[in-house]
Design an enzyme around this catalytic site. Structure first.
Site, PDB file in Angstrom:
ATOM      1  CE1 TYR B 114       2.709  -5.796 -15.927  1.00 21.29           C
ATOM      2  CE2 TYR B 114       5.067  -5.561 -15.587  1.00 21.29           C
ATOM      3  CZ  TYR B 114       3.771  -5.466 -15.114  1.00 21.29           C
ATOM      4  OH  TYR B 114       3.541  -5.046 -13.834  1.00 21.29           O
ATOM      5  CE1 TYR B 153       8.387  -3.943 -13.694  1.00 19.94           C
ATOM      6  CE2 TYR B 153       6.839  -5.595 -12.900  1.00 19.94           C
ATOM      7  CZ  TYR B 153       7.132  -4.274 -13.217  1.00 19.94           C
ATOM      8  OH  TYR B 153       6.179  -3.309 -13.043  1.00 19.94           O
ATOM      9  NE  ARG B 163       8.085  -1.353  -8.415  1.00 13.71           N
ATOM     10  CZ  ARG B 163       6.759  -1.293  -8.328  1.00 13.71           C
ATOM     11  NH1 ARG B 163       6.026  -1.238  -9.417  1.00 13.71           N
ATOM     12  NH2 ARG B 163       6.131  -1.267  -7.169  1.00 13.71           N
ATOM     13  CG  HIS B 166       3.655  -4.986  -8.885  1.00 12.37           C
ATOM     14  ND1 HIS B 166       5.003  -5.004  -9.125  1.00 12.37           N
ATOM     15  CD2 HIS B 166       3.097  -4.416  -9.974  1.00 12.37           C
ATOM     16  CE1 HIS B 166       5.258  -4.463 -10.292  1.00 12.37           C
ATOM     17  NE2 HIS B 166       4.122  -4.100 -10.854  1.00 12.37           N
ATOM     18  CG  HIS B 168      -0.163  -2.803 -12.248  1.00 14.83           C
ATOM     19  ND1 HIS B 168       0.392  -1.585 -11.958  1.00 14.83           N
ATOM     20  CD2 HIS B 168       0.862  -3.585 -12.678  1.00 14.83           C
ATOM     21  CE1 HIS B 168       1.698  -1.619 -12.217  1.00 14.83           C
ATOM     22  NE2 HIS B 168       2.011  -2.838 -12.652  1.00 14.83           N
TER      23      HIS B 168
END
Ligand code: FE
Lengths: 188, 247
Positions: B114, B153, B163, B166, B168
């Site tokens: 991110y 990640y 995780r 995905h 959000h």
């Protein structure tokens, strides 16, 4: 009308800060505006520690009790009151808004600000309400508040600070936990 | 630090004692360690919505630029990764389209990183990818984002925790009570069974609803892979203004 299974929620996670906050997100009215009130507080975990990765949204009526349905919250024009705002918390768990005190929408109910709470570690959003502290007459006749015990009523009512600001802390857990709400259409 | 076998055992124990039909995540889900001090311990209080709760905020063309729906054109060059489109329809709990409403998305880049100052995963930042998008749904509730498939990640819930990939999603309905945030996953991810956030939804059919479908008709020749993901909000409390014919 048939009901469809709602999509499940998930946590907002830790990495929303570069995506969801925006300029003037928490300033429903400019801070300089004479009738602006500062609404602020902390989002706290079960140990009483501030939550640095929470996000609060509010939805409310204007001072006359009218709920505005106008665009312009993401790019505020400095004139329209849209009745919606968003504040992420700082490293101490603190949030703040500059807004108006809502007026009474319904003559039999006390005015309140509707709130949603998101946080890393919180698997789905929570809802609560912020009632205003001063109007004893409307607070005492409100049917919902009348059904709460004294501690719950206090937990849903902002505190008026000496400088006129409204203080409202949100406690996710513990003996003095906030009152969180569920609505009829949330069932099933 | 706890290991995956312990986390997986905790998930399995909770699922085996769960009753079917719990379609929302449990707020109290200990395998997701961050939830331990952040879930309410008192029951939610039932209330009929009133006042501002009956009205979602309104967003318009002045709030969102149409280019914000394409996450691959926000910088000077093409981001690295698998170009995809995610298309779907936003409806309420009665099946009605949610029109002209704001959808916000954010995600990691193709390497699982991110653009966030607290993301310490030592995977490369892509200078051509911020991973942030917005759009308004159309008159039939449809939305479309063009983006890059995010990577999985690591995170610190337990030892060797990852995780599943995905995106959000942040969503509004027509009532404020329909406000929600969730995550969209990709089909066939080997991390599903291991992930306590995904597994916090104990009903398997409800869990599946977070997984987009690969839709070959949405893939574009020599350009992008297509995914389809429909979103259902809770029901509205307001009496619909339009007749069935309009809806
Ligand atoms: Fe994430």
């Amino acid at each position: 009308m048939s009901s469809v299974m709602p999509t499940p929620g998930q946590t907002i996670g830790p990495f929303f800060h570069y995506a969801l906050p925006f300029e003037f997100d928490r300033e429903l009215v400019a801070r300089e505006q004479p009738d602006a009130v500062r609404l602020h507080g902390y989002v706290l975990d079960g140990d009483g520690h501030g939550i640095q990765d929470a996000m609060i949204e509010i939805r409310q009526a204007d001072a006359s009790g009218h709920v505005p349905e106008v665009p312009g919250s993401l790019r505020r024009d400095g004139a329209s009151f849209t009745g919606w705002g968003r504040s992420s918390t700082d490293p101490t768990g603190h949030y703040w808004f500059s807004t108006l005190e809502p007026g009474q929408t319904d003559p039999d109910s006390a005015p309140f600000i509707a709130v949603t709470v998101f946080a890393r570690g919180l698997l789905n959003r929570l809802f609560t309400r912020i009632y205003l502290p001063d109007d004893e007459a409307s607070l005492s006749i409100d049917p919902f508040l009348s059904g709460l015990d004294e501690q719950e009523r206090q937990a849903m009512t902002a505190i008026r600070e000496p400088d006129g600001h409204l203080r409202f802390d949100i406690r996710l857990q513990g003996p003095d936990q906030s009152v969180f709400l569920t609505y009829p259409r949330h069932a099933g | 630090m706890d290991g995956q076998p312990l986390i997986s055992k905790e998930i399995e124990d909770i699922h085996s004692s769960a009753t079917p039909g719990e379609t929302q995540p449990r707020l109290d889900f200990p395998p997701y360690r961050s939830s331990l001090l952040r879930h309410p311990t008192k029951d939610l209080r039932h209330v009929d919505p009133e006042g501002a709760e009956l009205f979602a905020p309104v967003f318009g063309q002045s709030d969102v630029d149409v280019l914000e729906a394409d996450l691959t054109i926000q910088a000077g060059g093409e981001p690295i990764g698998e170009r995809i489109t995610v298309r779907g329809r936003l409806i309420d709990g009665d099946g009605r389209p949610v029109r002209g409403q704001l959808i916000e998305v954010w995600q990691a880049n193709s390497a699982g990183r991110y653009i966030h100052k607290r993301d310490q995963h030592p995977a490369p930042i892509d200078p051509n990818f911020t991973g942030v998008g917005r759009c308004l749904t159309d008159d039939d509730g449809n939305y479309l984002f063009t983006t890059i498939k995010p990577g999985p990640y690591p995170w610190r819930n337990h030892h060797n925790a990852w995780r599943p990939a995905h995106i959000h999603f942040s969503l509004f309905g027509t009532d404020f009570t329909q406000r929600m945030i969730t995550q969209m996953y990709f089909p066939g991810d080997p991390l599903f069974a291991l992930d306590p956030i995904y597994q916090s939804i104990t009903d398997p059919a409800a869990r599946d609803r977070l997984i987009a479908g690969y839709d070959h008709d949405e893939s574009r020749h020599e350009w992008s892979m297509g995914y389809r993901w429909d979103i259902v909000l809770t029901g509205s409390h307001r009496t619909p203004m339009e007749t069935e014919e309009d809806a």
